[in-house]
Every structure is written in C-alpha cells, then in structure tokens.
Scaffold this motif. Structure first.
Motif, mmCIF file in Angstrom:
data_model
loop_
_atom_site.group_PDB
_atom_site.id
_atom_site.type_symbol
_atom_site.label_atom_id
_atom_site.label_comp_id
_atom_site.label_asym_id
_atom_site.label_seq_id
_atom_site.Cartn_x
_atom_site.Cartn_y
_atom_site.Cartn_z
ATOM 1 N N ALA A 154 0.833 -1.210 0.000
ATOM 2 C CA ALA A 154 0.000 0.000 0.000
ATOM 3 C C ALA A 154 0.866 1.257 0.000
ATOM 4 C CB ALA A 154 -0.938 -0.006 1.206
ATOM 5 N N GLU A 155 1.947 1.248 0.781
ATOM 6 C CA GLU A 155 2.849 2.410 0.819
ATOM 7 C C GLU A 155 3.500 2.636 -0.536
ATOM 8 O OE1 GLU A 155 4.100 2.198 5.565
ATOM 9 O OE2 GLU A 155 5.269 1.111 4.063
ATOM 10 N N MET A 156 3.948 1.569 -1.179
ATOM 11 C CA MET A 156 4.547 1.712 -2.506
ATOM 12 C C MET A 156 3.522 2.189 -3.530
ATOM 13 S SD MET A 156 7.282 -1.435 -2.891
ATOM 14 C CE MET A 156 6.112 -2.769 -2.589
ATOM 15 N N THR A 157 2.292 1.700 -3.419
ATOM 16 C CA THR A 157 1.229 2.116 -4.338
ATOM 17 C C THR A 157 0.944 3.603 -4.196
ATOM 18 O OG1 THR A 157 0.225 -0.092 -4.236
ATOM 19 C CG2 THR A 157 -1.166 1.709 -5.011
ATOM 20 N N GLN A 158 0.873 4.078 -2.950
ATOM 21 C CA GLN A 158 0.616 5.498 -2.719
ATOM 22 C C GLN A 158 1.734 6.364 -3.285
ATOM 23 O OE1 GLN A 158 -2.335 6.934 -0.916
ATOM 24 N NE2 GLN A 158 -1.471 8.411 -2.357
ATOM 25 N N ILE A 159 2.981 5.952 -3.074
ATOM 26 C CA ILE A 159 4.116 6.716 -3.597
ATOM 27 C C ILE A 159 4.104 6.733 -5.121
ATOM 28 C CG2 ILE A 159 6.641 6.634 -3.842
ATOM 29 C CD1 ILE A 159 6.693 5.782 -0.853
ATOM 30 N N ALA A 160 3.784 5.594 -5.740
ATOM 31 C CA ALA A 160 3.732 5.538 -7.204
ATOM 32 C C ALA A 160 2.664 6.482 -7.744
ATOM 33 C CB ALA A 160 3.450 4.104 -7.651
ATOM 34 N N ILE A 161 1.502 6.495 -7.109
ATOM 35 C CA ILE A 161 0.431 7.401 -7.540
ATOM 36 C C ILE A 161 0.856 8.851 -7.360
ATOM 37 C CG2 ILE A 161 -1.906 8.210 -7.009
ATOM 38 C CD1 ILE A 161 -2.608 5.282 -6.312
ATOM 39 N N ASP A 162 1.393 9.175 -6.183
ATOM 40 C CA ASP A 162 1.817 10.553 -5.909
ATOM 41 C C ASP A 162 2.884 11.022 -6.884
ATOM 42 O OD1 ASP A 162 0.045 10.672 -3.796
ATOM 43 O OD2 ASP A 162 1.567 10.288 -2.250
ATOM 44 N N ALA A 163 3.749 10.097 -7.299
ATOM 45 C CA ALA A 163 4.845 10.458 -8.204
ATOM 46 C C ALA A 163 4.362 10.743 -9.616
ATOM 47 C CB ALA A 163 5.889 9.351 -8.227
ATOM 48 N N ALA A 204 -5.853 2.655 -4.103
ATOM 49 C CA ALA A 204 -6.239 2.918 -5.494
ATOM 50 C C ALA A 204 -7.673 3.437 -5.593
ATOM 51 C CB ALA A 204 -6.073 1.651 -6.326
ATOM 52 N N LEU A 205 -8.593 2.791 -4.881
ATOM 53 C CA LEU A 205 -9.997 3.212 -4.935
ATOM 54 C C LEU A 205 -10.186 4.602 -4.335
ATOM 55 C CD1 LEU A 205 -11.959 -0.060 -4.057
ATOM 56 C CD2 LEU A 205 -11.773 1.058 -6.284
ATOM 57 N N ASP A 206 -9.512 4.888 -3.237
ATOM 58 C CA ASP A 206 -9.624 6.217 -2.631
ATOM 59 C C ASP A 206 -9.154 7.286 -3.604
ATOM 60 O OD1 ASP A 206 -10.642 5.175 -0.304
ATOM 61 O OD2 ASP A 206 -8.796 5.418 0.875
ATOM 62 N N PHE A 207 -8.039 7.025 -4.282
ATOM 63 C CA PHE A 207 -7.547 7.992 -5.264
ATOM 64 C C PHE A 207 -8.540 8.147 -6.410
ATOM 65 C CE2 PHE A 207 -5.372 8.762 -9.326
ATOM 66 C CZ PHE A 207 -4.863 10.035 -9.075
ATOM 67 N N ALA A 208 -9.054 7.034 -6.922
ATOM 68 C CA ALA A 208 -9.968 7.066 -8.063
ATOM 69 C C ALA A 208 -11.266 7.794 -7.718
ATOM 70 C CB ALA A 208 -10.261 5.650 -8.534
ATOM 71 N N LYS A 209 -11.769 7.581 -6.508
ATOM 72 C CA LYS A 209 -13.007 8.265 -6.088
ATOM 73 C C LYS A 209 -12.802 9.770 -6.036
ATOM 74 C CE LYS A 209 -14.633 4.337 -3.315
ATOM 75 N NZ LYS A 209 -14.787 3.797 -1.940
ATOM 76 N N ALA A 210 -11.658 10.193 -5.522
ATOM 77 C CA ALA A 210 -11.374 11.624 -5.417
ATOM 78 C C ALA A 210 -11.026 12.237 -6.768
ATOM 79 C CB ALA A 210 -10.226 11.854 -4.435
ATOM 80 N N ASP A 211 -10.358 11.468 -7.597
ATOM 81 C CA ASP A 211 -9.869 11.969 -8.883
ATOM 82 C C ASP A 211 -10.966 12.036 -9.948
ATOM 83 O OD1 ASP A 211 -7.619 12.486 -10.911
ATOM 84 O OD2 ASP A 211 -8.461 10.617 -11.658
ATOM 85 N N GLY A 212 -11.769 10.979 -10.038
ATOM 86 C CA GLY A 212 -12.866 10.962 -11.010
ATOM 87 C C GLY A 212 -12.476 10.630 -12.424
ATOM 88 N N ASN A 213 -11.168 10.486 -12.694
ATOM 89 C CA ASN A 213 -10.705 10.211 -14.059
ATOM 90 C C ASN A 213 -9.856 8.945 -14.137
ATOM 91 O OD1 ASN A 213 -11.659 12.772 -15.295
ATOM 92 N ND2 ASN A 213 -10.190 13.678 -13.870
ATOM 93 N N THR A 214 -9.969 8.095 -13.129
ATOM 94 C CA THR A 214 -9.095 6.931 -13.033
ATOM 95 C C THR A 214 -9.893 5.636 -13.061
ATOM 96 O OG1 THR A 214 -7.471 8.189 -11.744
ATOM 97 C CG2 THR A 214 -7.359 5.775 -11.609
ATOM 98 N N LEU A 215 -9.510 4.741 -13.957
ATOM 99 C CA LEU A 215 -10.101 3.407 -14.008
ATOM 100 C C LEU A 215 -9.245 2.471 -13.172
ATOM 101 C CD1 LEU A 215 -12.039 1.229 -15.155
ATOM 102 C CD2 LEU A 215 -10.477 1.030 -17.110
ATOM 103 N N VAL A 216 -9.857 1.832 -12.175
ATOM 104 C CA VAL A 216 -9.184 0.849 -11.338
ATOM 105 C C VAL A 216 -9.678 -0.537 -11.738
ATOM 106 C CG1 VAL A 216 -8.822 -0.014 -8.992
ATOM 107 C CG2 VAL A 216 -8.917 2.456 -9.420
ATOM 108 N N ILE A 217 -8.747 -1.434 -12.044
ATOM 109 C CA ILE A 217 -9.070 -2.811 -12.420
ATOM 110 C C ILE A 217 -8.455 -3.724 -11.367
ATOM 111 C CG2 ILE A 217 -8.796 -4.607 -14.172
ATOM 112 C CD1 ILE A 217 -8.453 -2.280 -16.234
ATOM 113 N N ILE A 218 -9.275 -4.589 -10.767
ATOM 114 C CA ILE A 218 -8.815 -5.484 -9.700
ATOM 115 C C ILE A 218 -9.026 -6.915 -10.160
ATOM 116 C CG2 ILE A 218 -8.950 -5.975 -7.237
ATOM 117 C CD1 ILE A 218 -10.715 -3.410 -7.003
#
Length: 472
Positions: free
Chosen positions: A257-266, A309-323
C-alpha cells in the motif's frame, strides 16, 4: 480479429460497445454509472493478486470480518455496488492452465502466448506491451510488486522476452524503455556483485537521473520530480505477516500500500495521466507453499493497496481501477466440520509464515522442542507422531520437492496436511489451476464491462477506456 480495426469494430464486440453505447453489457446495475458516461480514463491502475483462487479472496474476507472486525475493501466494494464484476478466461496459447508470464502477456500484448515467454507470439514475433503503448501516447507508466520487479507479472506489462527467467535482461530493458516508477524486490538483478555480467544497474539508472531507493527510509525522502527505482531485498519483499511481527523488517521494508501510494503521488500530476500495475506477488508464492498465514496476510496486504487505489480514483474521477488475478493456485478452502469455525479462527494465533518457521527447525531439534516451538508460534499442539514425521525431513529420511519456490526443500506439503487438522483449511495442490478469475472495475469504462471476457480482451478494453488508439 484485426486488432488495428478494434475501435472501428467497437471495443466491446467481445468486451462491449465502449464508445457507442455505454449502457450496453452491464454485469449488473452500478450506482455511479451516470458519472462515467462518455468519459475517458485519464489514468489506469491495474491491481493483480497473483495466484489468487476464489477461495483465497473468500478466506481473507472471512478472516478480516471474524478476526479484524471489518470487511475487506474488495468485498465491501461489491456490497456497496460501486464496482462492476465479471469472470475472465486466463488460458495461455500452450495450455488451459497458464503461468504468470503468459497470463500477464495476454493483457500486455492482446494475444495469447505460450507459457514461459513474455509478449512473444506463437510465431516468434515480438509484441509491443501495453505500457509501452501508453508511454508512446504520452502517459507515465510504472509497476509495483512484492516480488522481484523483474518478475513475470510486471514484465508482461512492460517488455518482450523469450524467457521469463532472464530477469537480468529485463532490468536492462526497463532502463532502455525508461519507465517512470519501478518498485519491488530483486537486488540480485541490479547489483554488480550478484549479476553474472557484473553490470552495475544501479549506476546505470542513476546516470539516467533515477532516484534509487533501497529501504523504507529512502522512500520517505524520494524526489517525485525524477523517475523512481525502488529495490527492496535480495529477491522478494518479506511476507506481510513476517514483516508485521518483526520491528526490523517493518522499519526496513515498505508495504504494498505504501509503494502504491508513492507511485500514484509520483505520477498523478502528469498532464497526460499515468498507468500503474500493482502486484501482490507473494500470494502466489504462499499458495505454492500451501502456507495459510502467508496467503491470508499477503491477500490482506493487497487489499490495503486496493483501498489506496480506490480512494484515489473516487477523489480523482478520471481513473479506471481494475482489480483481478492472473490465475488460481492451490484452490484453498475452509472444510466443513464440527469445529470449522474455531479451527479457522485459530489462524489469528499464527505469528509467522510456514516458510519462516520451517527454516528455523534443525536436524538436531528434539521432538519436545519442536512441539513447544510450534505451539508457541502457531498456537496448536502437534502429536509426537506428527513431530517425528516432520523431523524425519531434517534428518534426510524424506524429501519434499513440492512448491515452486521451495528452494530449500522444506516440508511444506506435509506441514500443511498437519495444519489442516487444526485450522480446517484444505488445498487441492501446490500449483496453478485453470480458474475463471475474478475481475472488477471502478471508474470510467466500468459501465462497459461484460460479465465474461477473454484475457486478451482486457488489453483492448484498457486502450479503449483511455481512448488510446492501437496504432503503435
């Protein structure tokens, strides 16, 4: 089908009518469907729990609800009816049972390839991976995993290779292509001391202005204005439960989760958007070892990344999350019986993986010491016969070659069979299975998901969702 005519024919002829009729082909009604009508996905995040059988998803949620008091993020999203859901056929070109290389390549190239190769067609043609297509379209691209960053799943999104095993060459390809975020294990494929050719890949990445991180503390100081290479551990990162119960490992290694958050932020500020693949690779390794604690806790670690990923996508509105997952493995499940509930609940007492525990047993360990050792670490008491049976492996009387990542020939299978009497979890094998896998989506494009799709369809689905033409 001519892939170049995919947009003209309609993206969802096999996947649905992506741009022509956004309401066609629903798996079930989605509460937020109206938000995504005629809207493209600027960003795409693909989360892969490698080797996740449906029983793994099920057991992790049961454990989370019964022991942790909360529903997993993946299952909660189903309950809240905010994501679409379907099944996907993951067969490779050479077998109905795929390996991770062929599975990831089906998404990466849009073609089924033989097991063992990465984005090489059955005719030997080198196929262009999807993350390269998105790079050519101007997006940033990255991969995050808990196994070597050069392993099969991230490689399937990013490179073409005749053999998945050539991980040193995959590291070089990453540098040549210039991916923006790469985080996982695999120091032995980057360090000059451990590479056969003695190339210093860290120096090579630094020369191309990459930030290099080798620890959790390094990540806290990372510069998002530069591309990132994070390599943590000689091979893979520790299992989640082993890290959780070790202060040293907790301080040294980041979570998924920490790596995912950093990748998104970057990458999130890039004007053309980004694509990111996130893999919980050791779910597969734990399944190969029939290691229930390793399996459940790494699946829960994956679920934490799902939330990011879902938290970012909900806030962003332009992100497709595939699980999703790339294949089943070992098909574990809770077995019916009078004590099934309390047996399964006893897994909360496990404080380490079977791999960690079995590595600590020695040839001179006594029967009593082994019984006490297992009880103090897992909470149940094996019989003298069971203890003697395990000790026979360490005395060289038996060999256990089962489990793909069982390099030290530990008695994984025998120990899992013993554990079944105390935790009521059974396994059908120690290898991959030909499951139709779960695939869920949230964000622009989710309204076009069909209830059933072929693995190769996902390649074209992603391109269509982002409105990137398949012209490269």
């Amino acid at each position: 089908m001519d892939r170049r005519k995919f947009f003209k024919a309609g993206t969802l002829a096999g996947v649905g009518a992506a741009l022509l009729n956004p309401l066609q082909g629903f798996a079930h009604p989605i509460e937020n469907e109206i938000n995504y009508k005629n809207k493209k996905a600027k960003n795409i995040i693909v989360l892969v729990s490698d080797g996740m059988s449906s029983g793994t998803l099920n057991m992790a949620n049961i454990y989370s609800e019964r022991i942790l008091g909360r529903t997993t993020n993946w299952i909660q999203a189903y309950k809240d009816n905010i994501i679409s859901r379907g099944l996907m056929d993951m067969a490779s070109a050479s077998s109905i049972v795929t390996d991770s290389a062929a599975a990831s390549s089906s998404w990466g190239s849009g073609e089924r390839v033989k097991n063992g190769v990465i984005n090489i067609s059955v005719n030997g043609e080198q196929l262009l991976p999807i993350w390269q297509k998105f790079k050519k379209a101007g997006k940033k691209a990255g991969c995050v995993t808990t196994v070597p960053i050069t392993h099969a799943t991230p490689a399937g999104f990013t490179v073409s290779m005749k053999s998945r095993n050539d991980q040193s060459a995959i590291a070089e390809e990453y540098l040549n292509i210039g991916y923006d975020v790469l985080m996982g294990g695999g120091n032995k494929y980057f360090d000059a001391e451990t590479r056969k050719d003695k190339k210093d890949m860290y120096a090579a990445f630094s020369q191309k202005d990459y930030n290099i991180a080798k620890s959790k503390s390094d990540l806290k100081k990372i510069d998002y204005s530069k591309p990132i290479l994070g390599v943590f551990g000689e091979d893979s990162l520790p299992y989640a439960i082993d890290r959780k119960n070790s202060k040293e490992l907790t301080n040294e290694y980041p979570t998924l989760a920490e790596m995912t958050q950093i990748a998104i932020d970057a990458m999130k500020s890039h004007k053309n958007g980004f694509v990111l693949q996130v893999e919980s690779g050791k779910v597969d390794w734990a399944a190969h070892a029939n290691d229930v604690a390793g399996l459940i806790h790494d699946q829960l670690q994956f679920d934490d990344a799902v939330k990011v990923a879902l938290d970012f996508a909900k806030a962003d509105g332009n992100t497709l999350v595939i699980i999703t997952t790339d294949h089943g493995n070992a098909n574990p499940g809770i077995i019916y019986g009078k004590y099934a509930d309390e047996h399964f609940d006893s897994i909360q007492k496990y404080n380490q993986t079977n791999e960690s525990l079995l590595n600590k047993i020695k040839s001179d360990t006594t029967e009593k010491d082994l019984i006490d050792f297992i009880h103090s670490n897992l909470g149940f008491t094996v019989t003298k016969e069971q203890a003697d049976h395990l000790l026979d492996y360490y005395k060289g009387l038996y060999k256990d070659d089962d489990g793909l990542y069982n390099y030290k020939k530990l008695p994984f299978k025998s120990f899992a069979e013993i554990q079944k009497e105390y935790n009521s979890v059974g396994w059908i094998s120690m290898d991959h299975s030909a499951d139709y896998v779960e695939i869920a989506m949230f964000g622009p494009g989710q309204q076009n998901q069909k209830p059933f799709m072929k693995n190769t369809d996902l390649h074209y689905f992603m391109l269509a969702a982002a409105e990137v033409e398949n012209k490269f």
